[in-house]
Design a protein around this motif. Structure first.
Motif, mmCIF file in Angstrom:
data_model
loop_
_atom_site.group_PDB
_atom_site.id
_atom_site.type_symbol
_atom_site.label_atom_id
_atom_site.label_comp_id
_atom_site.label_asym_id
_atom_site.label_seq_id
_atom_site.Cartn_x
_atom_site.Cartn_y
_atom_site.Cartn_z
ATOM 1 N N LEU A 67 48.045 35.633 29.885
ATOM 2 C CA LEU A 67 47.241 36.306 30.980
ATOM 3 C C LEU A 67 48.036 37.003 31.676
ATOM 4 N N VAL A 68 47.587 38.249 32.221
ATOM 5 C CA VAL A 68 48.351 39.217 32.963
ATOM 6 C C VAL A 68 47.673 39.513 34.296
ATOM 7 N N TYR A 69 48.539 38.887 35.289
ATOM 8 C CA TYR A 69 48.328 39.219 36.803
ATOM 9 C C TYR A 69 48.828 40.318 37.381
ATOM 10 N N PRO A 70 48.278 41.194 38.530
ATOM 11 C CA PRO A 70 47.294 40.892 39.250
ATOM 12 C C PRO A 70 45.722 41.185 38.725
ATOM 13 N N GLU A 71 45.734 41.830 37.435
ATOM 14 C CA GLU A 71 44.417 42.409 37.069
ATOM 15 C C GLU A 71 43.484 41.052 36.282
ATOM 16 N N GLY A 72 44.283 39.862 35.937
ATOM 17 C CA GLY A 72 43.430 38.708 35.388
ATOM 18 C C GLY A 72 43.082 39.190 34.164
ATOM 19 N N ILE A 73 43.826 40.043 33.210
ATOM 20 C CA ILE A 73 43.394 40.199 31.830
ATOM 21 C C ILE A 73 43.886 39.050 30.939
ATOM 22 N N MET A 74 42.926 38.472 30.362
ATOM 23 C CA MET A 74 43.314 37.434 29.131
ATOM 24 C C MET A 74 43.065 38.048 27.675
ATOM 25 N N TYR A 75 44.320 37.842 27.060
ATOM 26 C CA TYR A 75 44.608 38.202 25.812
ATOM 27 C C TYR A 75 44.394 36.829 24.942
ATOM 28 N N GLY A 76 43.995 37.255 23.617
ATOM 29 C CA GLY A 76 44.009 36.058 22.806
ATOM 30 C C GLY A 76 44.387 36.323 21.324
ATOM 31 N N GLY A 77 44.811 35.452 20.641
ATOM 32 C CA GLY A 77 45.423 35.809 19.099
ATOM 33 C C GLY A 77 46.564 36.443 19.248
ATOM 34 N N VAL A 78 47.497 36.359 20.120
ATOM 35 C CA VAL A 78 48.530 37.130 20.471
ATOM 36 C C VAL A 78 49.693 36.769 19.507
ATOM 37 N N SER A 79 50.112 37.751 18.785
ATOM 38 C CA SER A 79 51.085 37.373 17.860
ATOM 39 C C SER A 79 52.438 38.111 18.334
ATOM 40 N N LYS A 80 53.607 37.704 17.870
ATOM 41 C CA LYS A 80 54.888 38.367 18.103
ATOM 42 C C LYS A 80 54.923 39.716 17.956
ATOM 43 N N GLN A 81 54.140 40.378 17.095
ATOM 44 C CA GLN A 81 54.043 41.761 16.797
ATOM 45 C C GLN A 81 53.186 42.536 17.771
ATOM 46 N N ASN A 93 52.089 50.852 31.511
ATOM 47 C CA ASN A 93 51.091 52.016 31.682
ATOM 48 C C ASN A 93 49.889 51.850 31.834
ATOM 49 N N ASP A 94 49.593 50.524 32.371
ATOM 50 C CA ASP A 94 48.289 50.343 33.172
ATOM 51 C C ASP A 94 47.172 50.388 32.358
ATOM 52 N N GLN A 95 47.371 50.588 30.890
ATOM 53 C CA GLN A 95 46.080 50.361 30.003
ATOM 54 C C GLN A 95 46.230 49.212 29.132
ATOM 55 N N PRO A 96 45.086 48.381 29.588
ATOM 56 C CA PRO A 96 45.330 47.138 28.973
ATOM 57 C C PRO A 96 44.566 47.325 27.427
ATOM 58 N N VAL A 97 45.289 46.408 26.620
ATOM 59 C CA VAL A 97 45.127 46.609 24.935
ATOM 60 C C VAL A 97 43.863 45.915 24.779
ATOM 61 N N GLU A 98 42.806 46.777 24.538
ATOM 62 C CA GLU A 98 41.520 46.316 24.538
ATOM 63 C C GLU A 98 41.360 45.492 23.172
ATOM 64 N N ARG A 99 42.038 45.794 22.127
ATOM 65 C CA ARG A 99 41.710 44.948 20.892
ATOM 66 C C ARG A 99 42.347 43.470 20.813
ATOM 67 N N LEU A 100 43.023 43.260 22.126
ATOM 68 C CA LEU A 100 43.774 42.053 22.101
ATOM 69 C C LEU A 100 42.775 40.934 23.280
ATOM 70 N N TYR B 69 47.127 34.024 42.580
ATOM 71 C CA TYR B 69 46.809 35.200 41.925
ATOM 72 C C TYR B 69 45.121 35.290 42.204
ATOM 73 N N PRO B 70 44.768 36.422 42.488
ATOM 74 C CA PRO B 70 45.097 37.748 42.196
ATOM 75 C C PRO B 70 46.111 38.323 43.292
ATOM 76 N N GLU B 71 46.032 37.822 44.521
ATOM 77 C CA GLU B 71 46.936 38.238 45.618
ATOM 78 C C GLU B 71 48.545 38.373 45.570
ATOM 79 N N GLY B 72 48.762 37.428 44.671
ATOM 80 C CA GLY B 72 50.270 37.095 44.435
ATOM 81 C C GLY B 72 50.804 36.719 45.698
ATOM 82 N N ILE B 73 50.377 35.557 46.322
ATOM 83 C CA ILE B 73 51.051 34.906 47.545
ATOM 84 C C ILE B 73 52.027 33.775 46.864
ATOM 85 N N MET B 74 53.105 33.567 47.443
ATOM 86 C CA MET B 74 54.116 32.612 46.968
ATOM 87 C C MET B 74 54.187 31.781 48.120
ATOM 88 N N TYR B 75 53.811 30.495 47.854
ATOM 89 C CA TYR B 75 54.103 29.310 48.754
ATOM 90 C C TYR B 75 55.214 28.710 48.619
#
Lengths: 108, 108
Positions: A67-81, A93-100, B69-75
């Motif tokens: 899960l990546v914040y602050p956007e709140g993008i959840m990726y699944g099935g993530v492998s090391k690769q 580069n602020d472009q979420p990886v759509e396939r994941l 998150y999403p604000e990123g406030i640390m308490y």
């Protein structure tokens, strides 16, 4: 320590053998987390990206979950690769990886 | 499971006795995490707020650390008694609890 531009949360939840719910730990999440930490070091991104391991993030059937914040993008099935693409495309580069991305039924 | 409006990350990092770096675990973070989960249940906020425990969030000297998150406030220095205020003021009313924010040198 600055507030990171991107904060990556990697689920490392484990569950006992035979538990009815799957876990990210069964699906090699540990090596995914290690790869995120390893590339953070190699790329020397400590001033802008933070990586933290977590307990269950929710969509267990879709794991390993990242899960990546602050956007709140959840990726699944993530492998090391997949980790390099998440760095190159999303974290730097602020472009979420759509396939994941997980399906909307799991996180929307 | 919907994407939460607010996602609360509670550090539950522990360290061995004698380790030079303090840990949130030494400072009762477990009861802070339990209080966040307990109030989530009591208030029935599962559709809008998510609570997740984590490994080290960074500002160990200031713990127990709680990051929203999403604000990123640390308490920092969060006690069980502070949890209701974080729900009432920040999570449900979008007013971060100023008295609990860590200093800018730790997260800004």
């Amino acid at each position: 320590m600055p507030k990171p531009k991107k904060h990556v949360f990697v689920c490392v939840q484990s569950r006992p053998m035979g538990h009815p719910r799957p876990s990210c730990s069964q699906k090699n999440c540990t090596e995914v987390a290690e790869e995120f930490y390893g590339q953070l070091q190699q790329r020397q991104l400590f001033d802008q990206i933070q990586v933290t391991t977590t307990s269950c993030l929710g969509p267990c059937s879709e794991g390993p979950s990242v899960l990546v914040y602050p956007e709140g993008i959840m990726y699944g099935g993530v492998s090391k690769q997949d980790v390099a693409a998440i760095y190159d495309e999303h974290l730097l580069n602020d472009q979420p990886v759509e396939r994941l991305k997980v399906a909307e039924e799991f996180w929307a």
